[in-house]
Design an enzyme around this catalytic site. Structure first.
Site, PDB file in Angstrom:
ATOM      1  N   GLU A  58       0.825  -1.214   0.000  1.00 42.63           N
ATOM      2  CA  GLU A  58       0.000   0.000   0.000  1.00 42.63           C
ATOM      3  C   GLU A  58       0.859   1.265   0.000  1.00 42.63           C
ATOM      4  OE1 GLU A  58      -2.784   0.465   3.276  1.00 42.63           O
ATOM      5  OE2 GLU A  58      -3.654   2.208   2.304  1.00 42.63           O
ATOM      6  N   ASP A  78      -0.689  -5.019   3.103  1.00 44.55           N
ATOM      7  CA  ASP A  78      -1.252  -3.831   3.752  1.00 44.55           C
ATOM      8  C   ASP A  78      -0.667  -3.806   5.166  1.00 44.55           C
ATOM      9  OD1 ASP A  78      -2.630  -1.776   4.884  1.00 44.55           O
ATOM     10  OD2 ASP A  78      -4.568  -2.332   4.024  1.00 44.55           O
ATOM     11  N   ILE A  80      -0.920  -1.721   7.666  1.00 49.86           N
ATOM     12  CA  ILE A  80      -1.961  -1.485   8.687  1.00 49.86           C
ATOM     13  C   ILE A  80      -3.270  -1.331   7.943  1.00 49.86           C
ATOM     14  CG2 ILE A  80      -2.877   0.033  10.474  1.00 49.86           C
ATOM     15  CD1 ILE A  80      -0.161   0.801  11.280  1.00 49.86           C
ATOM     16  N   ASP A  81      -4.119  -2.330   8.023  1.00 47.47           N
ATOM     17  CA  ASP A  81      -5.454  -2.185   7.446  1.00 47.47           C
ATOM     18  C   ASP A  81      -6.358  -1.715   8.582  1.00 47.47           C
ATOM     19  OD1 ASP A  81      -7.292  -2.334   5.278  1.00 47.47           O
ATOM     20  OD2 ASP A  81      -8.237  -3.973   6.367  1.00 47.47           O
ATOM     21  N   THR A  83      -6.209   2.028   9.116  1.00 49.33           N
ATOM     22  CA  THR A  83      -5.346   3.123   9.582  1.00 49.33           C
ATOM     23  C   THR A  83      -6.150   4.170  10.359  1.00 49.33           C
ATOM     24  OG1 THR A  83      -3.873   2.755   7.726  1.00 49.33           O
ATOM     25  CG2 THR A  83      -3.677   4.878   8.812  1.00 49.33           C
ATOM     26  N   ASP A 208      -6.026  -4.490   0.610  1.00 51.28           N
ATOM     27  CA  ASP A 208      -6.992  -4.634   1.716  1.00 51.28           C
ATOM     28  C   ASP A 208      -7.582  -6.048   1.765  1.00 51.28           C
ATOM     29  OD1 ASP A 208      -6.947  -1.862   2.448  1.00 51.28           O
ATOM     30  OD2 ASP A 208      -8.320  -1.399   0.810  1.00 51.28           O
TER      31      ASP A 208
HETATM   32  C1  LIP Z   1      -9.110   0.901   4.523  1.00 44.40           C
HETATM   33  C2  LIP Z   1     -10.031  -0.276   4.694  1.00 44.40           C
HETATM   34  C3  LIP Z   1     -11.383   0.237   5.103  1.00 44.40           C
HETATM   35  C4  LIP Z   1     -11.944   0.756   3.817  1.00 44.40           C
HETATM   36  C5  LIP Z   1     -11.083   1.859   3.239  1.00 44.40           C
HETATM   37  C6  LIP Z   1      -9.589   1.571   3.258  1.00 44.40           C
HETATM   38  P1  LIP Z   1      -6.491   1.224   5.096  1.00 44.40           P
HETATM   39  O1  LIP Z   1      -7.757   0.475   4.394  1.00 44.40           O
HETATM   40  O2  LIP Z   1      -9.696  -1.363   5.301  1.00 44.40           O
HETATM   41  O3  LIP Z   1     -12.221  -0.784   5.558  1.00 44.40           O
HETATM   42  O4  LIP Z   1     -13.238   1.217   3.996  1.00 44.40           O
HETATM   43  O5  LIP Z   1     -11.535   2.066   1.907  1.00 44.40           O
HETATM   44  O6  LIP Z   1      -9.172   0.891   2.130  1.00 44.40           O
HETATM   45  O7  LIP Z   1      -6.339   2.519   4.361  1.00 44.40           O
HETATM   46  O8  LIP Z   1      -6.803   1.409   6.523  1.00 44.40           O
HETATM   47  O9  LIP Z   1      -5.368   0.293   4.816  1.00 44.40           O
END
Ligand code: LIP
Length: 268
Positions: A58, A78, A80-81, A83, A208
């Site tokens: 990412e 990813d 941190i999914d 964030t 993600d």
């Molecule tokens: C996020 C996701 C979240 C989604 C956002 C974004 P990040 O990822 O996990 O659920 O709604 O579109 O992609 O930016 O925290 O890695």
């Protein structure tokens, strides 16, 4: 190689200390130093063992690297999914790592750092949480289901209208409830665990959902595009469900749209 406990320590310590929040594509698309640090740690440690492998990360893509999924062995990361959750201390934050060969996911790992849950799957070998076999819900009736979705990081009025229109239609089926964990990977693992019957979202990215897509399918679930047909991980659209009939019912209610694909370079 990094150990899960090392990842956990990096993310947990940062949860207290990392308040350096930056933005990417919009004021609600957040990134922290921890996202960047964890991604570097993962890529460095994998490269030591597998120097010829490719990466889609990412934060590397945000820094300008290409997002091309080829037939070569590719790690899709990813760091941190969730964030936004991380920034606010909302306790659903995951590290997600998928591995693909010939554009097919071979294994996926999602580590939900604060719950201390390690979700894993290998193609053809099942999906597990902390070593326990996962199985999707057996529920056949969408009216007795919980559906997960997210509101995403676009505040474009047309996209927001579509999101609310879909949400309204799905709530009014009616379903037992709608939930948002704030992490696509964790929502998908909830489907794999049988806690929610389905998850859908338009606007996610390949990092993600790459790892968790295999976790869902190995737990017996199905993946589809929001307009039906096979899911395309670069299309930024996904429906994951315990069974095809539930996925198809949700698809009927979704106001679909097509965000720019992950494999299309951004316009200059
Ligand atoms: C996020 C996701 C979240 C989604 C956002 C974004 P990040 O990822 O996990 O659920 O709604 O579109 O992609 O930016 O925290 O890695």
């Amino acid at each position: 190689m990094l150990s899960p406990s090392h990842d956990k320590r990096v993310v947990r310590e940062a949860l207290r200390d990392d308040r350096m929040v930056m933005t990417k594509t919009s004021s609600v698309d957040l990134v922290t130093q921890t996202d960047q640090k964890v991604e570097k740690l993962i890529i460095q440690s994998v490269k030591e063992k597998f120097p010829t492998h490719r990466f889609i990360g990412e934060e590397s893509v945000a820094a300008g690297e290409a997002c091309d999924l080829t037939d070569s062995p590719t790690w899709i990361i990813d760091p941190i999914d969730g964030t936004t959750n991380f920034v606010h201390g909302f306790p659903f934050v995951a590290v997600s790592i998928g591995f693909s060969v010939n554009k097919q996911m071979e294994f996926g790992v999602v580590y939900s750092c604060l719950e201390d849950k390690m979700f894993t799957a290998r193609r053809g070998k099942g999906a597990f949480c902390n070593g326990n076999l996962l199985q999707v819900s057996e529920q056949e009736d969408i009216r007795q289901s919980i559906i997960a979705t997210e509101f995403g990081s676009s505040r474009d009025p047309e996209a927001v209208n579509n999101i609310f229109s879909s949400l309204r239609s799905i709530l009014c089926i009616p379903v037992h409830g709608v939930r948002s964990a704030g992490s696509a990977a964790i929502n998908m693992c909830l489907v794999a665990s049988g806690c929610v019957e389905a998850y859908y979202e338009i606007g996610i990215h390949v990092w993600d959902v790459a790892a968790s897509s295999l976790i869902v399918s190995e737990a017996g679930g199905v993946l589809m595009d929001v307009e039906g047909g096979a899911v395309d991980l670069m299309s930024r659209r996904i429906v994951a469900a315990n069974r095809r009939t539930i996925a198809e019912r949700i698809i009927k209610e979704i106001s679909s749209f097509s965000p720019p694909r992950d494999d299309t370079p951004p316009q200059q």
